[in-house]
Design an enzyme around this catalytic site. Structure first.
Site, short mmCIF file in Angstrom:
data_model
loop_
_atom_site.label_atom_id
_atom_site.label_comp_id
_atom_site.label_asym_id
_atom_site.label_seq_id
_atom_site.Cartn_x
_atom_site.Cartn_y
_atom_site.Cartn_z
N ASP B 429 0.87 -1.16 0.00
CA ASP B 429 0.00 0.00 0.00
C ASP B 429 0.91 1.22 0.00
O ASP B 429 2.10 1.11 0.30
CB ASP B 429 -0.85 -0.07 1.27
CG ASP B 429 -1.65 1.17 1.47
OD1 ASP B 429 -2.24 1.64 0.49
OD2 ASP B 429 -1.70 1.67 2.61
N ASP B 880 -1.69 -0.59 5.89
CA ASP B 880 -2.01 -0.12 7.23
C ASP B 880 -3.49 0.10 7.44
O ASP B 880 -3.95 0.23 8.56
CB ASP B 880 -1.28 1.19 7.51
CG ASP B 880 -1.85 2.31 6.68
OD1 ASP B 880 -2.12 2.07 5.49
OD2 ASP B 880 -2.04 3.41 7.21
N ASP B 884 -6.73 -2.24 2.97
CA ASP B 884 -5.72 -3.21 2.59
C ASP B 884 -6.07 -4.61 3.11
O ASP B 884 -5.33 -5.55 2.86
CB ASP B 884 -4.36 -2.80 3.16
CG ASP B 884 -3.97 -1.41 2.72
OD1 ASP B 884 -4.14 -1.13 1.53
OD2 ASP B 884 -3.54 -0.61 3.56
#
Lengths: 367, 1222
Positions: B429, B880, B884
């Site tokens: 990410d 985080d 995700d």
């Protein structure tokens, strides 16, 4: 788990805070152990070490091999196979059925003799062994068929006795000693006559392991209901009989027999001759050939052997040591030559896998 | 709480109203997001603020208690048990245990059932503990506090999230998460709008605007809720994040509610003091929970492969058991009748010569258990224990402890330790993982002069390479520590990248600061530049009553950074009214004094993704009209007038430099407007604005186009999207370790590319392949065509682009060429379709880096699956946010960043770390170690059990396959538990090929894992063959040596007891000695455990042998009386292990000396280094030991350095030419 959640919700407002105030730092403690930095020896297999170690093994093993071979060669061993020879005196060229009939007929004459020539002086004690082969003393059914409790003279429960089946009971009376092993006791006997020394005394004591005599077999328990003792009429298929008045611990033949052999060919100690036998002498062995190996075609041998510190005559160990020792020396030499011819510098980065795949153009950038 | 009212009606500002509409449109148009419009049912009724009506069915809804656990108290047992029996081995053990209950068993049932219970118990306990942690995390979230209106008390009271009920009115404060899906009623803004950050839902970092219904705007004070009540009818719970259908009956009116009014759980209130809302969906009914997938049970590659090994061994087992049974059956039939000593006539079923088939079958059952040592149950026990300890080491590693957040690394499952060492592709990410989501104004170029001495990491490294003084670049001494840090990258990067003193501003240049700009030659341009920064934006200033300081609320952090920069340069934007902006600025004419000026904003031409620019028409206090414009350089360039291009060449150079350093750049331009021209244009614009209908946007764009032309370039800005500490270094190491890194972000393409540069995933000289639908064909189709034809054109376009890219990459003759693939979410919709995904993947794996932008959470998961399934290599997802979660769960290993708030990612993850940079330690140290440890341990375990198990088989063959073992029962049951268990665990826990710092120094060593050098079939079979060899050697030597002849000087023979104990001693010696040779790392623990295990065998034998013979049976006094006094025993103990080890030692020696593996070489390099006094000498060698990469810091720097060198060579030539001309 949701039950748990519901119960906390009943707390007055703010009551749930009690979970949170864990103000303690979560920083892991530094120790060499937790950080996996313990002082350690990380030996590096350098060519010197490799060659040196192989040399060293060779240097140690070859002498051991030689000493072992020497020990084995110092042992004098005479073997005489008699199961056919003994029968040939009575029924030459017998068929298997004849052999079995012969051995199972208690009325046939069973004594015979063989002669053994002493080529080399045999220092006392000279051990007498009988050797059987193709005899599965290690068959599971056979091995299990005994009761250690009974042999010790302990109290025998019916489940202990069950182990001994099918030789557990006669007429609802327990057999002592019970089980197939005791029942199939080896019962050939030997008498030795030396041409020069006359009849030789055979010491039958001390042939079993001490601990067996002392602890494993009762010194008070007498054999009882032993089937081989009551062979009546016709034929027997069992082994030797036991002296009903002599306690188990005194019958060392039984004790030796009861330590089951590991492999289908085995020797068992039968007695000791405690005088030196001179080279060139001939010994006549009078055998009562009672034990049935004819059913399964097993051989019977009588063996006279001295021992060394290593035991009996066995070249194998010495050769094994010599082979490994020589192999190590050879390898050390081989490694030395190859290394000498094309040495690889320690830590040579050109051997790294990622440097091998022809990345030459990229390297220039880095330098 | 102080009720600070913001007297501004945001909706009156032009740009925002359009924003709202634009957003609504993009939501409807944006495909691939939450999938499908939600409303399957339309049955939900919510009585706002009337909880008493929710006490009866059908109005009783889910509570707001959220549980992410896999099990509950009831389902734990059956479910966890089922999980356990998914392992083939466990099924086999269960079968064995069942057989052991029958009389066919060679040993007692307890010896089989107990270890099975233990294995399953431990695994289940582990599952239980992990689930318990999940429960605790749930509990923490459920116990968060929110203000809920309590009718009885007629006030808002603090309430735990879990107690929020449907219908509750809640007040959520700034920067707090929404506890459930809320219907927004009102906010601190008069017009009932609020900003929401939805990062956890879709990863987008820009703020979204939500707006309450007009009629409820008035309910904006606590007291007003006493009489508030309303009834909401809406759709049933569904997972679609972007849709909502419902209506509200309030004050006698029925009003429609759309997604605009819905505040979703897990999004966060930003830039707004507070909002009031009614809980509509709670707990698992919320959209975010509906999106959640059950935590998958993951198994590592090694474990899966172990299953095949087990199958293989099981077949071997069946084979030898069958063979043995056949032989036993035949011999029992043919030969055993002659074995009178067995009394074959009175035998049981097991040995009945008349029933050979029965005998064979019964033997087969016995043999299955007897040879069970080939499939060691203890392997699983040991692995479980080893993994738990490995996890303990991971959790306790100080290198992965983050001081600021007080968070150590935490492995949330222990199933995947070794998988960490086999990762091939990392899918990361961006925001919150690679970047901090903070923009700093770093540099600018004004009138062709570059300002700003702030230096990015990449630039520092380049300067160092070129031999320049870094501190001269920086102009500040405070960053000296950075240099030290960079010189030895191994040590933590902890102190580099200091937080700038002012958030959003990291500009250092004395020429512009503190009013010094006035002395610059182009000061009027500079002034204009600052003014554009201060005026041309949509931020709102907020004054902190206490300190009087002004902070800015902006839609995106980069916009905020401009205003902050303007303030720092002396143009402080202090107030915004409906159509004016007030700026406190230095009087340039006088050079002194600060005046407050009002700039009238006549029009705002807002930013959107197609325009890529924003402008405003401003009337200066002294009259003149000006159009200020900022936008992407390419867009601005098209619109520059001829004279306006004066600075273009130099500015473009600066922009290229900034871009390569990963800075986000915008060009600033202006145009002085004539009154007449403006008036004419304003009419057009006004008409467009007031048009209602779908062509309004097109009209507006066209109108804007009319005036945004003939611009004059002033300069350009460069904003740094702040990377997390240590990210470039970490990526560099990961690249050197041969890992492929894909960035999957919800951000715009430009932002994603910027970050690509900043992280050195992209660099100049890399060929970018951009796949998108932003081309004329597709646009044309979108304009006229229907859905089907749009799709067709799109598919064709993507296919064509992919094929073209593939051709480009494969046809390239330049071996060093590196490619980057950049693809956006819209293109991905087609690229991920079944018929095209292979093509996409084929292209993607050829590219050095892949950047996917504008991807939805679902697409993240789909891409992860594509890579995982398509490449059949291990993937690692790191992120985080809640967006995700799909990716984290789909990837073979999911890693959650635990540094920030919002625990969804962490809760879904397998490992949680506080910072991206810890990935280096996690993968290259722990992953590498764990992989090697486990694979070596498993191989060794098979070796050890084959060695032991086959001797049982051989011996049984000697007993005519009657089922008899040469060993005492106790030797057998203790083999795996006592005499050989600890050493192998020590191998699995402590073994290190190289120390941790060496692992990160030579990242390429990591490749041994992804290439699976240590658990490939050749390795496994090699170890097995070694085991077969060892078993043969042990059995042959011992049986031949002890066969017939006297065993000792007293003439005794070796019986079954002596042979068994000798052979067993040899095996204990062999396997432990082999282990000793296998290790490469010996602490006192290894020595204690290995020598201890061997000694313990003798202790055991002595103690056990002294027990009564009924208990010790064949072991009775065997050591004291038979073994110990016999020299032949000790000669065997020396001979057998050395003979067994002989081939292994030869092989290892050969390999070490002539065909070293990477870790051997590195051990040697380390070893040699100890003796070297000159570190420089080894630096050179180290460089040779580093793998060349096409991405990452090092590659980036190298590429830049060679470019700069070329450039300087050229310029030298230039100067020499010009000199000679002179």
């Amino acid at each position: 788990m949701s039950i748990n959640g519901a119960s906390t919700s009943e707390n007055p407002l703010g009551g749930g805070d009690s979970i949170i105030p864990k103000k303690q730092s979560r920083k892991p403690k530094y120790t060499k152990f937790t950080q996996q930095e313990l002082p350690a020896c990380k030996p590096l297999l350098t060519p010197a070490w490799v060659i040196g170690t192989f040399m060293l093994v060779g240097v140690i093993f070859i002498p051991i091999g030689l000493v072992t071979l020497l020990a084995s060669h110092s042992v004098v061993e005479i073997i005489s196979q008699y199961e056919t020879a003994c029968l040939d005196q009575y029924i030459p060229g017998a068929s298997k059925a004849q052999k079995v009939n012969y051995i199972q007929d208690i009325n046939t004459a069973k004594s015979c003799n063989v002669t053994m020539n002493i080529n080399k002086k045999m220092k006392q004690p000279v051990y007498i062994y009988y050797e059987l082969d193709n005899f599965f003393q290690n068959h599971r059914r056979y091995v299990k068929s005994r009761s250690d409790e009974q042999l010790r003279g302990g109290k025998v429960s019916s489940s202990d006795l069950d182990l001994c089946a099918p030789e557990a009971q006669v007429n609802n009376l327990p057999i002592v000693p019970c089980g197939l092993i005791a029942w199939s006791l080896f019962n050939d006997t030997y008498t030795f006559v030396s041409r020069s020394n006359g009849p030789l005394t055979v010491n039958k004591k001390g042939i079993a392991w001490n601990s067996d005599v002392k602890y494993k077999f009762s010194s008070t328990l007498l054999p009882s209901n032993f089937p081989n003792n009551n062979v009546s009429g016709g034929s027997t298929i069992g082994g030797g009989s036991l002296d009903p008045s002599s306690p188990l611990a005194l019958d060392e033949d039984l004790i030796v027999w009861m330590r089951t052999a590991a492999l289908p060919s085995f020797r068992k100690l039968w007695g000791k001759i405690e005088i030196d036998l001179e080279a060139g002498d001939t010994i006549t062995v009078d055998i009562t050939n009672l034990y049935n190996t004819y059913s399964f075609g097993g051989k019977k041998k009588v063996v006279l052997s001295t021992t060394s510190w290593l035991g009996g005559k066995n070249d194998f160990l010495g050769f094994a040591y010599l082979t490994i020792g020589c192999l190590c020396m050879l390898l050390a030499l081989l490694f030395f030559i190859v290394h000498w011819r094309n040495p690889r510098p320690l830590g040579d980065t050109s051997y790294l896998s990622w440097n091998k795949k022809g990345n030459a153009s990229g390297e220039n950038v880095l330098q | 709480m102080a009720q600070k009212r913001n007297g501004l009606r945001l909706s009156k500002m032009l740009s925002f109203t359009d924003c709202i509409k634009a957003q609504g449109a993009s939501v409807n148009g944006g495909g691939g997001g939450g999938g499908g419009g939600g409303a399957e049912g339309f049955s939900r009724v919510v009585f706002c603020n009337q909880l008493q009506r929710h006490t009866k069915p059908p109005y009783i809804y889910q509570s707001n208690y959220v549980s992410t656990t896999k099990y509950n108290l009831l389902s734990f047992f059956p479910k966890a048990l089922y999980e356990q029996f998914r392992r083939v081995a466990n099924l086999y053990f269960l079968l064995a245990a069942a057989i052991s209950l029958t009389p066919a068993t060679p040993y007692s049932p307890l010896s089989l059932i107990a270890p099975l219970t233990f294995v399953i118990g431990v695994s289940m306990a582990k599952e239980g503990i992990e689930d318990w942690h999940r429960f605790l995390q749930d509990k923490e979230i459920n116990a968060r506090i929110v203000m809920v209106y309590v009718s009885k008390e007629a006030q808002f009271e603090e309430t735990k999230w879990q107690d929020v009920k449907v219908g509750n009115v809640v007040r959520v404060e700034r920067d707090k998460f929404f506890p459930s899906d809320l219907l927004m009623l009102s906010s601190s803004y008069l017009d009932g709008v609020c900003y929401v950050e939805t990062m956890n839902l879709d990863g987008e970092t820009n703020l979204k605007l939500k707006k309450s219904l007009e009629c409820t705007v008035e309910c904006d004070e606590d007291a007003k809720f006493a009489s508030f009540s309303a009834e909401v009818k809406c759709e049933d719970p569904n997972p679609s994040l972007y849709t909502f259908i419902g209506n509200m009956e309030y004050g006698g009116e029925v009003l429609p509610i759309g997604p605009q009014q819905i505040l979703l759980r897990d999004s966060k209130l930003r830039n707004t003091q507070y909002v009031f809302g009614v809980a509509i969906f709670t707990g698992h009914d919320t959209k975010v929970m509906q999106n959640a997938t059950d935590a998958p049970s993951k198994r590592s590659g090694i474990e899966k492969k172990m299953d095949s090994v087990i199958y293989f061994l099981f077949n071997v087992l069946l084979l030898i058991a069958t063979g043995g049974s056949v032989v036993f059956g035949i011999r029992t039939k043919n030969d055993s009748p002659m074995w009178w000593y067995l009394q074959p006539d009175t035998t049981t079923h097991y040995y009945n010569p008349k029933k050979p088939a029965m005998v064979g079958i019964l033997h087969f059952v016995t043999a299955l258990i007897l040879y069970g040592y080939l499939i060691p149950i203890s392997l699983y026990v040991s692995i479980e224990i080893v993994k738990l300890l490995q996890v303990w080491f991971i959790n306790n590693d100080l290198k992965m402890y983050h001081d600021e957040t007080d968070k150590p690394a935490s492995a949330r499952t222990s199933n995947l330790n070794e998988e960490l060492g086999q990762v091939d592709t990392i899918l990361s990410d961006k925001t919150g993982t690679l970047t901090c989501n903070q923009m700093d104004f770093l540099k600018c170029s004004i009138a062709g002069v570059a300002y700003g001495r702030g230096v990015t990491e990449v630039e520092k490294a380049i300067a160092r390479k070129l031999g320049q003084d870094v501190s001269s670049l920086e102009g500040a001494s405070e960053d000296d520590s950075n240099n030290n840090n960079n010189n030895n990258n191994n040590k933590g990067f902890g102190k580099s990248n200091k937080q700038p003193k002012i958030k959003g501003f990291n500009f250092k240049d004395a020429r512009l600061m503190n009013g010094q700009w006035l002395k610059q030659p182009n000061s009027e341009k500079i002034e204009l530049f600052f003014r554009i920064l201060a005026i041309c934006h949509t931020s709102i200033p907020e004054r902190d009553e206490a300190t009087g300081k002004i902070s800015y609320e902006a839609e995106s952090p980069d916009e905020a950074s401009f205003v902050v920069a303007a303030r720092e340069f002396g143009f402080e934007f202090i107030k915004r009214t409906q159509n004016s902006i007030f700026v406190k600025e230095r009087n340039r004419a006088s050079g002194k004094g600060i005046v407050e000026r009002e700039y009238k904003i006549l029009n705002l031409l807002e930013f959107n993704s197609t325009r890529k620019r924003m402008s405003c028409v401003v009337r200066f206090p002294d009259g003149p009209l000006m159009l200020m414009c900022k936008g992407a350089d390419s867009i601005i360039y098209e619109r520059l007038s001829k004279i306006g291009k004066v600075y273009w060449e130099t500015t473009k150079m600066h922009l290229a430099k900034y871009g390569d350093a990963g800075l986000r750049t915008l060009a600033l331009a202006y145009r002085v407007l004539e009154e007449a021209e403006y008036a004419e244009w304003n009419d057009v614009f006004h008409t467009a604005k007031t048009t209602i209908g779908h062509d309004r946007d097109a009209l507006l764009d066209a109108a804007s186009d009319l005036i945004e032309k003939d611009l004059t370039l002033v300069g350009a800005t460069a904003v740094e999207d702040k990377l997390q500490i240590g990210v470039p270094e970490c990526i560099d190491k990961l690249a050197q370790a041969g890992l492929k890194i894909w960035v999957l972000t919800g951000d715009k393409q430009e932002t994603a590319i910027n970050i690509g540069f900043a992280c050195s995933l992209l660099r100049q000289g890399m060929k970018q392949i951009i796949i998108s639908l932003e081309n004329s064909d597709v646009k044309a189709a979108e304009e006229f065509g229907d859905k089907a034809s749009i799709a067709k054109v799109s598919v064709d376009s993507i296919t064509h682009q992919l094929a073209q890219g593939f051709e480009l990459v494969t046809k390239d003759s330049d071996e060093d060429a590196a490619y980057a693939l950049i693809i956006d979410g819209k293109a991905l919709i087609y690229a991920l379709a079944d018929d095209m995904k292979d093509l996409f993947l084929r292209l993607a794996v050829l590219c050095a880096s892949v950047v996917c932008c504008r991807v939805s959470p679902k697409q993240k998961a789909l891409i992860t699956r594509l890579v995982k399934v398509g490449t059949r290599k291990a993937t690692l997802g790191i992120g985080d946010g809640a967006n995700d979660v799909g990716m984290i769960q789909e990837a073979d290993i999911g890693i959650g960043i635990s540094g920030v708030e919002g625990m969804q990612a962490v809760m879904a993850s397998d490992f949680a770390i506080a910072q991206f940079r810890y990935l280096e330690t996690l993968l290259m140290v722990h992953g590498h170690w764990c992989y090697k440890r486990i694979s070596l341990m498993v191989c060794y375990f098979f070796y050890k059990n084959i060695t032991f198990g086959l001797t049982i088989f051989y011996y049984e063959a000697c007993t005519n396959f009657s089922g008899q073992t040469g060993y005492n029962d106790w030797y057998m049951s203790l083999f795996n538990v006592v005499f050989t268990s600890l050493p192998v665990m020590v191998l699995g826990i402590f073994e290190q090929d190289v120390a941790s710092n060496v692992c990160s120094e030579f990242p390429a060593l990591y490749q041994q894992g992804p290439h699976n050098l240590f658990f490939r079939w050749s390795r496994i079979l090699g170890w097995m063959l070694n085991g077969v060899y060892s078993s043969l050697v042990v059995f042959a030597i011992v049986t031949i040596a002890l066969k017939l002849e006297a065993y000792d000087i007293k003439g005794h023979n070796a019986g079954m007891d002596v042979l068994g104990a000798t052979m067993y001693s040899c095996i204990v010696g062999v396997v432990n000695f082999q282990l000793f040779m296998t290790l490469s790392y010996y602490t006192w623990i290894q020595h204690v455990v290995i020598w201890g295990s061997i000694s313990f065998w003798y202790v055991f034998l002595a103690v056990y042998g002294s027990l009564p013979s009924t208990f010790s049976t064949t072991a009775y006094k065997v050591l004291a009386e038979a073994l110990a006094p016999a020299p032949i025993y000790w000669l065997l103990i020396l001979l057998v292990p050395l003979t067994c080890i002989f081939p292994y030692a030869t092989f290892q020696s050969y390999r070490r000396m002539f065909r070293p593996m990477d870790h051997h070489l590195i051990q040697e390099i380390r070893h040699l280094r100890k003796h070297v006094k000159e570190p420089e000498e080894y630096k050179h060698q180290n460089k040779q030991a580093v793998r060349k990469t096409s991405i990452g810091f090092t590659a980036h720097v190298d590429a830049r350095v060679s470019l700069e060198r070329k450039a300087s060579r050229l310029s030298r030539m230039d100067t020499s030419i010009t000199n000679s001309n002179k």
